[in-house]
Structures are given as structure tokens and as C-alpha cells.
Design a protein around this motif. Sequence first.
Motif, PDB file in Angstrom:
ATOM      1  N   PHE A  86       0.838  -1.201   0.000  1.00 53.49           N
ATOM      2  CA  PHE A  86       0.000   0.000   0.000  1.00 53.49           C
ATOM      3  C   PHE A  86       0.872   1.250   0.000  1.00 53.49           C
ATOM      4  O   PHE A  86       0.645   2.198  -0.767  1.00 53.49           O
ATOM      5  N   ALA A  87       1.905   1.257   0.850  1.00 54.81           N
ATOM      6  CA  ALA A  87       2.799   2.417   0.920  1.00 54.81           C
ATOM      7  C   ALA A  87       3.614   2.561  -0.362  1.00 54.81           C
ATOM      8  O   ALA A  87       3.763   3.663  -0.902  1.00 54.81           O
ATOM      9  N   LEU A  88       4.123   1.420  -0.868  1.00 51.80           N
ATOM     10  CA  LEU A  88       4.958   1.463  -2.072  1.00 51.80           C
ATOM     11  C   LEU A  88       4.178   1.956  -3.281  1.00 51.80           C
ATOM     12  O   LEU A  88       4.724   2.675  -4.133  1.00 51.80           O
ATOM     13  N   LYS A  89       2.911   1.607  -3.355  1.00 50.78           N
ATOM     14  CA  LYS A  89       2.085   2.048  -4.474  1.00 50.78           C
ATOM     15  C   LYS A  89       2.073   3.569  -4.577  1.00 50.78           C
ATOM     16  O   LYS A  89       2.258   4.145  -5.663  1.00 50.78           O
ATOM     17  N   TYR A  90       1.912   4.239  -3.457  1.00 51.84           N
ATOM     18  CA  TYR A  90       1.833   5.704  -3.475  1.00 51.84           C
ATOM     19  C   TYR A  90       3.206   6.345  -3.647  1.00 51.84           C
ATOM     20  O   TYR A  90       3.327   7.390  -4.295  1.00 51.84           O
ATOM     21  N   ILE A  91       4.224   5.704  -3.092  1.00 50.68           N
ATOM     22  CA  ILE A  91       5.581   6.221  -3.308  1.00 50.68           C
ATOM     23  C   ILE A  91       5.948   6.147  -4.784  1.00 50.68           C
ATOM     24  O   ILE A  91       6.480   7.106  -5.363  1.00 50.68           O
ATOM     25  N   ASN A  92       5.670   4.996  -5.415  1.00 47.88           N
ATOM     26  CA  ASN A  92       5.977   4.829  -6.839  1.00 47.88           C
ATOM     27  C   ASN A  92       5.233   5.849  -7.697  1.00 47.88           C
ATOM     28  O   ASN A  92       5.811   6.465  -8.594  1.00 47.88           O
ATOM     29  N   THR A  93       3.947   5.999  -7.431  1.00 47.54           N
ATOM     30  CA  THR A  93       3.148   6.957  -8.194  1.00 47.54           C
ATOM     31  C   THR A  93       3.703   8.365  -8.043  1.00 47.54           C
ATOM     32  O   THR A  93       3.800   9.129  -9.019  1.00 47.54           O
ATOM     33  N   TRP A  94       4.104   8.691  -6.845  1.00 44.47           N
ATOM     34  CA  TRP A  94       4.616  10.029  -6.543  1.00 44.47           C
ATOM     35  C   TRP A  94       5.917  10.303  -7.289  1.00 44.47           C
ATOM     36  O   TRP A  94       6.036  11.309  -8.005  1.00 44.47           O
ATOM     37  N   ILE A  95       6.910   9.417  -7.142  1.00 45.99           N
ATOM     38  CA  ILE A  95       8.212   9.712  -7.731  1.00 45.99           C
ATOM     39  C   ILE A  95       8.210   9.586  -9.250  1.00 45.99           C
ATOM     40  O   ILE A  95       8.893  10.346  -9.941  1.00 45.99           O
ATOM     41  N   VAL A  96       7.436   8.642  -9.798  1.00 42.17           N
ATOM     42  CA  VAL A  96       7.364   8.530 -11.251  1.00 42.17           C
ATOM     43  C   VAL A  96       6.703   9.775 -11.834  1.00 42.17           C
ATOM     44  O   VAL A  96       7.099  10.279 -12.890  1.00 42.17           O
ATOM     45  N   GLY A  97       5.707  10.311 -11.133  1.00 43.72           N
ATOM     46  CA  GLY A  97       5.087  11.559 -11.574  1.00 43.72           C
ATOM     47  C   GLY A  97       6.043  12.741 -11.518  1.00 43.72           C
ATOM     48  O   GLY A  97       6.003  13.631 -12.365  1.00 43.72           O
ATOM     49  N   ILE A  98       6.919  12.741 -10.529  1.00 44.67           N
ATOM     50  CA  ILE A  98       7.896  13.827 -10.401  1.00 44.67           C
ATOM     51  C   ILE A  98       8.873  13.827 -11.564  1.00 44.67           C
ATOM     52  O   ILE A  98       9.205  14.873 -12.122  1.00 44.67           O
ATOM     53  N   TYR A  99       9.328  12.632 -11.969  1.00 47.67           N
ATOM     54  CA  TYR A  99      10.482  12.560 -12.857  1.00 47.67           C
ATOM     55  C   TYR A  99      10.177  12.168 -14.307  1.00 47.67           C
ATOM     56  O   TYR A  99      11.079  12.252 -15.146  1.00 47.67           O
ATOM     57  N   CYS A 100       8.961  11.734 -14.611  1.00 52.38           N
ATOM     58  CA  CYS A 100       8.660  11.279 -15.978  1.00 52.38           C
ATOM     59  C   CYS A 100       7.553  12.108 -16.628  1.00 52.38           C
ATOM     60  O   CYS A 100       6.528  12.391 -15.997  1.00 52.38           O
ATOM     61  N   HIS A 101       7.755  12.444 -17.905  1.00 57.14           N
ATOM     62  CA  HIS A 101       6.698  13.083 -18.684  1.00 57.14           C
ATOM     63  C   HIS A 101       5.700  12.057 -19.211  1.00 57.14           C
ATOM     64  O   HIS A 101       4.498  12.319 -19.264  1.00 57.14           O
ATOM     65  N   LYS A 102       6.210  10.899 -19.632  1.00 53.06           N
ATOM     66  CA  LYS A 102       5.360   9.835 -20.182  1.00 53.06           C
ATOM     67  C   LYS A 102       5.715   8.530 -19.497  1.00 53.06           C
ATOM     68  O   LYS A 102       6.876   8.295 -19.146  1.00 53.06           O
ATOM     69  N   VAL A 103       4.710   7.675 -19.345  1.00 51.50           N
ATOM     70  CA  VAL A 103       4.914   6.384 -18.708  1.00 51.50           C
ATOM     71  C   VAL A 103       4.298   5.296 -19.576  1.00 51.50           C
ATOM     72  O   VAL A 103       3.131   5.377 -19.967  1.00 51.50           O
ATOM     73  N   ILE A 104       5.114   4.280 -19.893  1.00 50.61           N
ATOM     74  CA  ILE A 104       4.647   3.118 -20.653  1.00 50.61           C
ATOM     75  C   ILE A 104       4.631   1.918 -19.721  1.00 50.61           C
ATOM     76  O   ILE A 104       5.636   1.600 -19.079  1.00 50.61           O
ATOM     77  N   ARG A 105       3.493   1.266 -19.643  1.00 49.73           N
ATOM     78  CA  ARG A 105       3.374   0.009 -18.894  1.00 49.73           C
ATOM     79  C   ARG A 105       3.367  -1.134 -19.895  1.00 49.73           C
ATOM     80  O   ARG A 105       2.590  -1.137 -20.845  1.00 49.73           O
TER      81      ARG A 105
END
Length: 464
Positions: A167-186
Amino acid sequence: MDKKQHIAIFTTASLPWMTGTAVNPLFRAAYLAKDGCRKVTLVIPWLSLEHQKLVYPSSITFGSPSEHEVYVRRWLQDRISFSSDFSIRFYPGKFSVAMRSILPVGDISEIIPDEEADIAVLEEPEHLTWFHHGKRWKSKFQLVIGIIHTNYLEYVKRENNGRIKAFALKYINTWIVGIYCHKVIRLSAATQEYPKSIICNVHGVNPKFLDIGKKKIEQQQSGDTAFTKGAYYIGKMVWNKGYKELLKLLHNHQKKLAGLELDLYGSGEDSDQVQVAAKKLELTVRVHPGRDHADPVFHDYKVFLNPSTTDVVCTTTAEALAMGKIVVCANHPSNDFFKQFPNCRTYDNNDGFVEATMRALSEEAAELTDQQRHELSWEAATERFLRVTELDQAFEPKPAKNPTKQFASKSFNMQQKWDDASAYIHQLASGFDASRRAFGAMPGSLHVDEEQCKELGLAMPERS
């Protein structure tokens, strides 16, 4: 003369560690550079000798980055039929035994000079930026693309207090990927969700597997028996890589699967336990050490059984399809890309697994069309990557940046303010060894040590 776009691909692993984030970014670099329309740099971790011994197999070690680069390039050239002009640079890394991962040390964005900082591709952006302390990626590069390889939440759930950690990691990942990436490919819907992300499999298979599949088609067309063996599975021999699910299915349906013979290939921490579990079955299940999937021993198997649901896009499933085999796999988001191929058989439950397996063993594999073979290739994967990132359109380099305004906002909209504030908080939190270690960083990972500075030819960082 128009300036070529420069693409820097940062990844979290390197050969000879045969993991997805070592192999796939290497092929991506080669195929992006193939047509000569862009400059490509692959940025991979350099480990000091002590850490190389912890992760690289067969006692392989390197005395220098140049020696390591020769190994990587030789491995690649043995698998592609063209010469690809791309650069390889190294960033300092350390291997974390606890996390079974290589973690960056210092500010790895500095490996690319500012004048080349057009586009950054972060293979596993969450992994690369959990403990990032330095220039903001979005400020340094005009475009930052994150490619999500790993379902970290699924792995964390299997630990003690896993659901709380996930649960904690989910929000940490979302937060930092949003900070550093313009586009995200899954790579598939089996990964964690990210705002405004794109689901697209931008991976292909090693061309060797398509060559094997082509020979199998020739055998089928000439009337020869292309596949003389039954079923197998290959994967790192740890329980969470499909072995737990597979052996449970075999145990619960031994009577329905009577006559099935299965070969398991893999090496890993749970090898002994897997062998013990296999011997308890009434079915014939043989356990073998791991091998390269392109090894001739695999060519004549007709059916690949893969019940794993922890992968994002299973490389071995793609390889098996490329070799012309029938694949039996779970009806799971990680396998959505493979459903377009006639030899992919999915199941929804235990009875479905039994039915799909027995049918696959009794039927002939379909011959893949040229278009289906192309969809599995790195040429097609590169086309998909360029399309979803819009890099197939005209590229205009951004004007020179003022490096002193690292966190200055150029816009007053709320999203920009939030991004800038988030970046500042992360920069602050990642700047102290105590706070870094509290979240799992390795001691001494804030600054590059003297040994790695010498090995990589880096200037010793100034410490505040």
C-alpha cells in the motif's frame, strides 16, 4: 544541418546478469540506433569487483568498464545480424543483497552531458529514482519516458506485512514517477497503474528465436515432424516464478493429466525444494539445471506450460511462441499481448488448465504468418515504442537551459506547482543518509566512493 535527437537509455542491470532489464534495454538501444536517424546511448550500472561477485554468474568479473563493454557488445553481436552504432556509458551502482537489485549511487543523470540531454528513457523509473538526489530529470531532459517492467507490488505482498508495504509502495511509486517522468509506458496491465500511462508491449524477442521458429515452419511445410518432445517449463527456480502454481496444478490433477511428462529447467534459491516436490508426484516430472532458452535441447518441445502470474510480460512465453511452440498460460493481464497468436492457449481455472494442456499435446502447432512473426520482433517493438512516445514525429531540440534554476517553475498552473513542490521534498528527503536508509537505500549510496570514481574516471564529488 538538423541535429539528430539524442536518446539516453538508463537501466537497472547489465549483462552477464541475465535479467530482463539487462537484455531488453540493450536490444532497444541497438534497434533504435539501427537506421542511423538518432544518436543512442545505453547507460548501464558499473559494479566494483566486490559487488560483481555477488550478482554475475559463473564467476564472471571485469577489471574495467571498457572490459565490461566489450563483453556486452560481443553478446549482442552474436544475436543480431547488423552493426548498430550506439554508445555505452556506465553509472556507479551497488548491489543490494536484501533487495536483490542494483541501486544507483549519486546523481546518475550527470552521466549524460547537458548538451546531449534531449530524451531520457528510464527502464524501471521507480527503481532508478527511489533514492535519486540531484538534478531533476524533467529539468535536465526535454522528454523523460518511463518504462514499467516490474510488478513490485506483487513481490512486496509476499513479504511479512506485505499488504501494508505494498500500500505504501504504491503511493511512493506513483509520486516519484510523476515527479520525474513526462510519459509512462506500462508493458502490460499487470503492472501498477500510473496516471495517464500507456499500456503497450515495447519489447521484442531475441532474433535467434525467430530463426529457430522459421526452421520449424520449413519442417512443417516439408511434411517432417517439427516437434518430437512434449511439454516443458523454463524459468528462474524460485517459487514465485510460476513453480508454486505449476506444481500445485499438477498435484491436484494427477489423474486427469495421466501420461503427461514434463521437464522443468531452471536454477535458483528454491531448486532443492522444487526437486523434492516434483518427486512426490505420480506424474513424470524431470528437473534440470537452467539453460539458455535458445539451446538446441528446447527446439523439439511442442508445448510450453507457464502458469506464472507475477511477470509483467513473460519473455520466455514470447520466445516459445517465436519458436513456433504452443503456449499454455493463465488468462491474466500479463498475457494479453500473446492472445493474438493462434498458438497461445489461455485458461481461467484448474479444469481449464488440464483441458488446454491435454489439447495442446494432442494438436499440431499452427504455422505463424510473416505478420505474426513480425509482431514478436524487435523491429515491431521499436515501431510501437516510437509510435506511443510520438518520437516518430519531428523532433525539435529545446533551447539551452539555465542550470541554476533547477527547481524554478516556469508556469503558475497548479499541476506545475505541485510537481515542483514534490520534487523539492524528494530532493530534501533523499539528501540525508539516515532518511535514505530508513526507506531501504544502501549505506554510502548518496555519494560515489573514491574506488568507483577512479574506475569510472569521475571527479570526486564535493560533500556538503
